[in-house]
Design an enzyme around this catalytic site. Structure first.
Site, PDB file in Angstrom:
ATOM      1  N   GLU A  44       0.824  -1.208   0.000  1.00  0.00           N
ATOM      2  CA  GLU A  44       0.000   0.000   0.000  1.00  0.00           C
ATOM      3  C   GLU A  44       0.860   1.260   0.000  1.00  0.00           C
ATOM      4  O   GLU A  44       0.572   2.221  -0.701  1.00  0.00           O
ATOM      5  CB  GLU A  44      -0.930  -0.007   1.219  1.00  0.00           C
ATOM      6  CG  GLU A  44      -2.058  -1.010   1.147  1.00  0.00           C
ATOM      7  CD  GLU A  44      -3.044  -0.727   0.025  1.00  0.00           C
ATOM      8  OE1 GLU A  44      -3.255   0.460  -0.308  1.00  0.00           O
ATOM      9  OE2 GLU A  44      -3.587  -1.696  -0.534  1.00  0.00           O
ATOM     10  N   TYR A 129      -6.912   5.971   4.727  1.00  0.00           N
ATOM     11  CA  TYR A 129      -7.056   5.082   3.568  1.00  0.00           C
ATOM     12  C   TYR A 129      -6.182   3.836   3.711  1.00  0.00           C
ATOM     13  O   TYR A 129      -6.653   2.707   3.543  1.00  0.00           O
ATOM     14  CB  TYR A 129      -6.710   5.823   2.273  1.00  0.00           C
ATOM     15  CG  TYR A 129      -6.738   4.897   1.080  1.00  0.00           C
ATOM     16  CD1 TYR A 129      -7.940   4.607   0.437  1.00  0.00           C
ATOM     17  CD2 TYR A 129      -5.581   4.260   0.637  1.00  0.00           C
ATOM     18  CE1 TYR A 129      -7.992   3.717  -0.617  1.00  0.00           C
ATOM     19  CE2 TYR A 129      -5.613   3.362  -0.412  1.00  0.00           C
ATOM     20  CZ  TYR A 129      -6.818   3.098  -1.040  1.00  0.00           C
ATOM     21  OH  TYR A 129      -6.864   2.203  -2.087  1.00  0.00           O
ATOM     22  N   ASP A 147     -11.412   5.457  -2.888  1.00  0.00           N
ATOM     23  CA  ASP A 147     -10.303   6.162  -3.515  1.00  0.00           C
ATOM     24  C   ASP A 147     -10.811   6.821  -4.793  1.00  0.00           C
ATOM     25  O   ASP A 147     -12.018   6.824  -5.069  1.00  0.00           O
ATOM     26  CB  ASP A 147      -9.131   5.219  -3.781  1.00  0.00           C
ATOM     27  CG  ASP A 147      -9.436   4.141  -4.817  1.00  0.00           C
ATOM     28  OD1 ASP A 147     -10.597   4.086  -5.316  1.00  0.00           O
ATOM     29  OD2 ASP A 147      -8.539   3.355  -5.144  1.00  0.00           O
ATOM     30  N   CYS A 195     -13.814   1.046 -15.563  1.00  0.00           N
ATOM     31  CA  CYS A 195     -14.350   2.400 -15.421  1.00  0.00           C
ATOM     32  C   CYS A 195     -13.214   3.393 -15.212  1.00  0.00           C
ATOM     33  O   CYS A 195     -13.222   4.191 -14.284  1.00  0.00           O
ATOM     34  CB  CYS A 195     -15.339   2.453 -14.255  1.00  0.00           C
ATOM     35  SG  CYS A 195     -16.467   3.867 -14.318  1.00  0.00           S
ATOM     36  N   CYS A 212     -26.095   0.950 -14.710  1.00  0.00           N
ATOM     37  CA  CYS A 212     -25.238   2.126 -14.728  1.00  0.00           C
ATOM     38  C   CYS A 212     -25.891   3.336 -15.391  1.00  0.00           C
ATOM     39  O   CYS A 212     -26.311   3.276 -16.565  1.00  0.00           O
ATOM     40  CB  CYS A 212     -23.920   1.804 -15.439  1.00  0.00           C
ATOM     41  SG  CYS A 212     -22.780   3.198 -15.543  1.00  0.00           S
TER      42      CYS A 212
END
Length: 301
Positions: A44, A129, A147, A195, A212
């Protein structure tokens, strides 16, 4: 369902479709194959503003060298910072914080990682986060990750307004209880391969096309995404050069360090500029600067 401006129709079907899509085919990263909180924390921290393809090699090399939090805690900070610089992993203070977090795990938690997002934020350099990601992927005990990619997905798919509180609420509503590991991986994968800024709805087989809003209307606008400042010639690049050079020479007077940092050393980028740069690194605990016959810089041990 709460009374909101957006709509998540048939939430069970939406959840099932995404998880099935993710589990049938997704990008393979080695940190997705482990539940070791230390390995996940390293991934991360390395992944912050660094392309995942470049992170894989660095992550594997880092864990080969320091396979546990205890190993990292025992390491010299200069070695950790040097590794970070050599692998072009961005801001060197991330290496410093990761080293300090490992020391906390050993000294304050007897070598056992804290498990909840709140507890994980007690570790140096671990913000909300990152704490939530580690809690999710290591312990399956996290909240919904939000995020940039997730915001883009929620904005387009369910017409969630560009508002942090709205994104948090929608993400939390969507995530099944007790499924943070698979869910957060899946929704981030959706934002990363289907996306994106330029969507690949049909090519990637987006599982949410049926519901969507953007796919129905053809309007694929999304919240603005901050751009990474230019690296070449940046202060960030110069900081990295200082650390790399001092790793090689251990100690240098500024008169010899400067020309190695910048080929155009002098004028606006002379000793005053270099002293300020080294002072910043000293504030981060990475470099020591001392006035002798002239100013001298060295890596902090």
């Amino acid at each position: 369902m709460t009374d909101t401006a957006w709509s998540i129709p048939d939430i069970d079907a939406v959840r099932d479709a995404l998880v099935s899509w993710y589990e049938s085919d997704h990008r393979t990263f080695p940190w997705r194959e482990t539940d070791d909180p230390y390995a996940i924390l390293v991934s991360e921290v390395m992944s912050q503003q660094t392309q995942l393809g470049r992170v894989v090699t660095a992550w594997e090399a880092f864990l080969d060298r320091w396979p546990t939090a205890a190993d990292l805690a025992d390491a010299d900070r200069s070695a950790v910072v040097g590794f970070w610089t050599t692998h072009s992993l961005g801001y060197n203070n991330r290496a410093k914080y990761l080293h300090e977090a490992a020391n906390q795990v050993v000294s304050e938690y007897d070598g056992a990682f804290p498990e909840t997002p709140d507890e994980l934020q007690n570790l140096q350099g671990v913000g909300p986060y990152t704490a939530n990601a580690v809690a999710s992927f290591a312990f399956n005990d996290g909240d919904a990750v939000v995020d940039t990619n997730v915001k883009r997905v929620l904005y387009r798919a369910f017409d969630v307004p560009d508002d942090d509180a709205a994104f948090e609420e929608a993400a939390s509503e969507l995530m099944p209880d007790g499924e943070s590991r698979v869910w957060n991986n899946a929704v981030m994968e959706l934002g990363g391969v289907a996306c994106e800024k330029t969507p690949s709805c049909d090519t990637a087989g987006c599982p949410w096309r049926e519901w969507c809003h953007a796919y129905e209307t053809g309007d694929f606008t999304a919240p603005d995404v901050p751009t990474q400042p230019k690296f070449e010639g940046s202060r960030r690049q110069m900081r990295g050069r200082v650390v790399s050079i001092l790793k090689e020479y251990d100690e240098l007077p500024l008169s010899k360090l400067g020309p190695r940092v910048r080929i155009d050393y002098g004028g606006d980028y002379g000793e005053e500029w270099l002293r300020e740069l080294c002072s910043d690194l000293a504030d981060d605990g990475l470099v020591e600067v001392e006035e002798q016959d002239e100013w001298v810089a060295r890596l902090r041990r």
